[in-house]
Design a protein around this motif. Sequence first.
Motif, PDB file in Angstrom:
ATOM      1  N   PRO A  27      38.952  27.697  36.981  1.00  0.00           N
ATOM      2  CA  PRO A  27      39.775  28.538  37.827  1.00  0.00           C
ATOM      3  C   PRO A  27      40.822  27.659  38.416  1.00  0.00           C
ATOM      4  CG  PRO A  27      37.382  28.770  38.526  1.00  0.00           C
ATOM      5  CD  PRO A  27      37.556  27.790  37.526  1.00  0.00           C
ATOM      6  N   LYS A  28      42.030  28.280  38.637  1.00  0.00           N
ATOM      7  CA  LYS A  28      42.958  27.735  39.276  1.00  0.00           C
ATOM      8  C   LYS A  28      42.621  27.178  40.701  1.00  0.00           C
ATOM      9  CE  LYS A  28      45.733  31.552  41.349  1.00  0.00           C
ATOM     10  NZ  LYS A  28      46.835  32.177  41.467  1.00  0.00           N
ATOM     11  N   GLU A  29      41.760  27.901  41.232  1.00  0.00           N
ATOM     12  CA  GLU A  29      41.338  27.656  42.849  1.00  0.00           C
ATOM     13  C   GLU A  29      40.449  26.527  42.943  1.00  0.00           C
ATOM     14  OE1 GLU A  29      42.207  32.146  42.029  1.00  0.00           O
ATOM     15  OE2 GLU A  29      40.868  30.526  41.226  1.00  0.00           O
ATOM     16  N   MET A  30      39.808  25.955  41.814  1.00  0.00           N
ATOM     17  CA  MET A  30      39.100  24.658  41.814  1.00  0.00           C
ATOM     18  C   MET A  30      39.913  23.669  41.478  1.00  0.00           C
ATOM     19  SD  MET A  30      35.982  25.506  42.790  1.00  0.00           S
ATOM     20  CE  MET A  30      35.187  24.113  42.307  1.00  0.00           C
ATOM     21  N   LEU A  31      41.054  23.598  41.020  1.00  0.00           N
ATOM     22  CA  LEU A  31      41.880  22.439  40.906  1.00  0.00           C
ATOM     23  C   LEU A  31      41.726  21.551  42.303  1.00  0.00           C
ATOM     24  CD1 LEU A  31      44.974  23.977  39.206  1.00  0.00           C
ATOM     25  CD2 LEU A  31      42.803  22.526  37.961  1.00  0.00           C
ATOM     26  N   ILE A  54      32.590  35.523  54.645  1.00  0.00           N
ATOM     27  CA  ILE A  54      33.652  35.345  53.554  1.00  0.00           C
ATOM     28  C   ILE A  54      33.382  36.116  52.396  1.00  0.00           C
ATOM     29  CG2 ILE A  54      35.272  33.730  52.375  1.00  0.00           C
ATOM     30  CD1 ILE A  54      34.995  31.741  54.574  1.00  0.00           C
ATOM     31  N   LEU A  55      34.164  36.879  51.851  1.00  0.00           N
ATOM     32  CA  LEU A  55      34.093  37.540  50.459  1.00  0.00           C
ATOM     33  C   LEU A  55      35.193  37.064  49.627  1.00  0.00           C
ATOM     34  CD1 LEU A  55      32.828  39.765  48.641  1.00  0.00           C
ATOM     35  CD2 LEU A  55      34.487  41.519  49.676  1.00  0.00           C
ATOM     36  N   ILE A  56      34.735  36.650  48.281  1.00  0.00           N
ATOM     37  CA  ILE A  56      35.647  36.031  47.440  1.00  0.00           C
ATOM     38  C   ILE A  56      35.759  36.966  46.152  1.00  0.00           C
ATOM     39  CG2 ILE A  56      36.359  34.156  45.898  1.00  0.00           C
ATOM     40  CD1 ILE A  56      34.920  32.299  47.899  1.00  0.00           C
ATOM     41  N   ILE A  57      37.062  37.479  45.993  1.00  0.00           N
ATOM     42  CA  ILE A  57      37.242  38.591  44.950  1.00  0.00           C
ATOM     43  C   ILE A  57      37.346  37.382  43.661  1.00  0.00           C
ATOM     44  CG2 ILE A  57      38.487  40.617  44.028  1.00  0.00           C
ATOM     45  CD1 ILE A  57      37.146  41.090  46.755  1.00  0.00           C
ATOM     46  N   THR A  58      36.642  37.672  42.736  1.00  0.00           N
ATOM     47  CA  THR A  58      36.731  36.929  41.403  1.00  0.00           C
ATOM     48  C   THR A  58      36.886  37.853  40.391  1.00  0.00           C
ATOM     49  OG1 THR A  58      34.418  36.824  40.877  1.00  0.00           O
ATOM     50  CG2 THR A  58      34.970  35.286  42.579  1.00  0.00           C
ATOM     51  N   GLY A  59      37.290  37.224  39.192  1.00  0.00           N
ATOM     52  CA  GLY A  59      37.359  37.869  37.997  1.00  0.00           C
ATOM     53  C   GLY A  59      36.737  37.228  36.917  1.00  0.00           C
ATOM     54  N   THR A  60      37.164  37.218  35.801  1.00  0.00           N
ATOM     55  CA  THR A  60      36.737  36.573  34.419  1.00  0.00           C
ATOM     56  C   THR A  60      36.695  35.001  34.648  1.00  0.00           C
ATOM     57  OG1 THR A  60      37.472  38.329  32.905  1.00  0.00           O
ATOM     58  CG2 THR A  60      36.888  36.361  31.992  1.00  0.00           C
ATOM     59  N   ALA A  61      35.618  34.359  34.014  1.00  0.00           N
ATOM     60  CA  ALA A  61      35.634  32.966  33.985  1.00  0.00           C
ATOM     61  C   ALA A  61      35.759  32.186  35.505  1.00  0.00           C
ATOM     62  CB  ALA A  61      36.556  32.355  33.061  1.00  0.00           C
ATOM     63  N   LYS A  62      35.239  32.869  36.394  1.00  0.00           N
ATOM     64  CA  LYS A  62      35.347  32.421  37.904  1.00  0.00           C
ATOM     65  C   LYS A  62      33.892  32.056  38.537  1.00  0.00           C
ATOM     66  CE  LYS A  62      39.801  33.325  38.688  1.00  0.00           C
ATOM     67  NZ  LYS A  62      40.702  32.551  39.186  1.00  0.00           N
ATOM     68  N   LYS A  63      32.844  31.745  37.606  1.00  0.00           N
ATOM     69  CA  LYS A  63      31.613  31.510  38.151  1.00  0.00           C
ATOM     70  C   LYS A  63      31.781  29.961  38.961  1.00  0.00           C
ATOM     71  CE  LYS A  63      26.690  31.118  36.978  1.00  0.00           C
ATOM     72  NZ  LYS A  63      26.479  29.971  37.389  1.00  0.00           N
ATOM     73  N   LEU A  65      33.647  28.978  41.116  1.00  0.00           N
ATOM     74  CA  LEU A  65      33.846  29.456  42.455  1.00  0.00           C
ATOM     75  C   LEU A  65      32.386  29.618  43.207  1.00  0.00           C
ATOM     76  CD1 LEU A  65      36.897  31.561  42.223  1.00  0.00           C
ATOM     77  CD2 LEU A  65      36.733  29.325  43.150  1.00  0.00           C
ATOM     78  N   GLU A  66      31.582  30.464  42.520  1.00  0.00           N
ATOM     79  CA  GLU A  66      30.201  30.766  43.164  1.00  0.00           C
ATOM     80  C   GLU A  66      29.311  29.571  43.212  1.00  0.00           C
ATOM     81  OE1 GLU A  66      28.529  34.344  41.641  1.00  0.00           O
ATOM     82  OE2 GLU A  66      30.244  35.246  41.056  1.00  0.00           O
ATOM     83  N   ASP A  67      29.334  28.721  42.230  1.00  0.00           N
ATOM     84  CA  ASP A  67      28.489  27.745  42.075  1.00  0.00           C
ATOM     85  C   ASP A  67      29.041  26.543  43.303  1.00  0.00           C
ATOM     86  OD1 ASP A  67      27.128  28.617  40.123  1.00  0.00           O
ATOM     87  OD2 ASP A  67      28.382  27.515  38.396  1.00  0.00           O
ATOM     88  N   HIS A  68      30.156  26.288  43.669  1.00  0.00           N
ATOM     89  CA  HIS A  68      30.815  25.659  44.487  1.00  0.00           C
ATOM     90  C   HIS A  68      30.380  25.678  45.815  1.00  0.00           C
ATOM     91  CE1 HIS A  68      33.286  22.319  46.290  1.00  0.00           C
ATOM     92  NE2 HIS A  68      33.683  23.424  47.087  1.00  0.00           N
ATOM     93  N   ALA A  98      29.918  29.125  56.092  1.00  0.00           N
ATOM     94  CA  ALA A  98      29.989  30.652  56.305  1.00  0.00           C
ATOM     95  C   ALA A  98      28.889  31.291  55.361  1.00  0.00           C
ATOM     96  CB  ALA A  98      31.186  31.390  56.136  1.00  0.00           C
ATOM     97  N   LYS A  99      28.713  32.655  55.764  1.00  0.00           N
ATOM     98  CA  LYS A  99      28.028  33.507  54.821  1.00  0.00           C
ATOM     99  C   LYS A  99      29.001  33.832  53.705  1.00  0.00           C
ATOM    100  CE  LYS A  99      24.975  35.386  58.355  1.00  0.00           C
ATOM    101  NZ  LYS A  99      24.668  36.677  59.107  1.00  0.00           N
ATOM    102  N   PHE A 100      28.628  33.425  52.479  1.00  0.00           N
ATOM    103  CA  PHE A 100      29.717  33.647  51.365  1.00  0.00           C
ATOM    104  C   PHE A 100      29.053  35.021  50.323  1.00  0.00           C
ATOM    105  CE2 PHE A 100      30.320  29.286  52.243  1.00  0.00           C
ATOM    106  CZ  PHE A 100      31.722  29.257  51.932  1.00  0.00           C
ATOM    107  N   HIS A 101      29.999  35.873  50.009  1.00  0.00           N
ATOM    108  CA  HIS A 101      29.801  36.907  49.313  1.00  0.00           C
ATOM    109  C   HIS A 101      30.828  36.986  48.030  1.00  0.00           C
ATOM    110  CE1 HIS A 101      27.380  38.515  52.430  1.00  0.00           C
ATOM    111  NE2 HIS A 101      28.489  38.054  52.820  1.00  0.00           N
ATOM    112  N   PHE A 102      30.427  37.583  46.750  1.00  0.00           N
ATOM    113  CA  PHE A 102      31.395  37.456  45.799  1.00  0.00           C
ATOM    114  C   PHE A 102      31.459  38.843  45.004  1.00  0.00           C
ATOM    115  CE2 PHE A 102      29.875  33.176  46.436  1.00  0.00           C
ATOM    116  CZ  PHE A 102      31.099  32.498  46.500  1.00  0.00           C
ATOM    117  N   THR A 103      32.463  39.405  44.430  1.00  0.00           N
ATOM    118  CA  THR A 103      32.527  40.441  43.989  1.00  0.00           C
ATOM    119  C   THR A 103      33.838  40.569  43.012  1.00  0.00           C
ATOM    120  OG1 THR A 103      32.570  42.968  43.886  1.00  0.00           O
ATOM    121  CG2 THR A 103      34.254  41.797  45.260  1.00  0.00           C
ATOM    122  N   ARG A 104      33.756  41.085  41.823  1.00  0.00           N
ATOM    123  CA  ARG A 104      34.748  41.013  40.944  1.00  0.00           C
ATOM    124  C   ARG A 104      35.699  42.106  40.928  1.00  0.00           C
ATOM    125  NH1 ARG A 104      33.481  38.497  34.983  1.00  0.00           N
ATOM    126  NH2 ARG A 104      32.370  36.708  35.620  1.00  0.00           N
TER     127      ARG A 104
END
Length: 291
Positions: A27-31, A54-63, A65-68, A98-104
């Motif tokens: 993901p570009k956010e992981m650069l 914190i809710l992070i809105i992700t998409g394809t191939a963004k796992k 972000l969750e792992d980090h 923080a409390k992290f949450h993820f959705t696509r």
Amino acid sequence: MSAPVRKAVIPAAGLGTRFLPATKAQPKEMLTIVDKPAIQYVVEEAVEAGIEDILIITGTAKKALEDHFDRNFELETLLERKGKSDPLKQIISITEMAKFHFTRQGEPLGLGHAVLQAEYHVGKEPFVVLLPDEIMCGRGATVRHMIDTYEEQNASVVALREVAMDEVSSYGCAASEPVSDGVIKIPHIVEKPAPEDAPSNLAVMGRYLFTAEIFEHIHATEPGVGNEIQLTDAMAKIATTSGLYGVIDNRGSWDAGQKLDFLRAQVELGLDHPELGEAFEAMLKDIVASR
């Protein structure tokens, strides 16, 4: 009394095509900027402003972000076994910020559509949206100012900065009615106007604080170019209903989605680094002198 602002939403579903091939498999956010991924700077900014969810809105191939932002017990066990307590504390602290949450998001249908994915999680609460490409100078100060303004006005707030008139066509642009030092009311907002049509030189930055009313306006917004739902259209509607305010912050930022600004962020944040800054400055001077 205004409801407290506890939640933040970070839309991170973009493909990062400007940084190919680096973003082909990550993901570009992981650069990395200096020694941590770009999105971590944005998360830290939210936390420093008092956000705890914190809710992070992700998409394809963004796992990644969750792992980090999740625990890695294998790595933690290895570091503990080797007596590396400082790195161990550092990686654990990332997960405890923080409390992290993820959705696509599912489909790339625009920023408005991405924010809409947060509706169930946010519910009726006010919330902050932070675009991960925008890394702010001043850390959490801008978001804190936005929260203070929301508490005073009980209305949605966006961050603004002054730009040259020949640059306004690259931004959402806000009309301005002064309220107090550094705070304005926004009667209307225009997306990427020509300089002659711009209501001011106040450009919308990648920081927003919305009441839950924004969701009904996003639902009512018709898709535009590319079948995308524009967040600015919903913001324009909220400006004429419950009201929209702006805080002006000229401290600056880096657009980590642009290669030159990404490099500038590397340099400026590297110079500010408590361990590397002095040696890095000397290295840069040597490089410039030798060219």
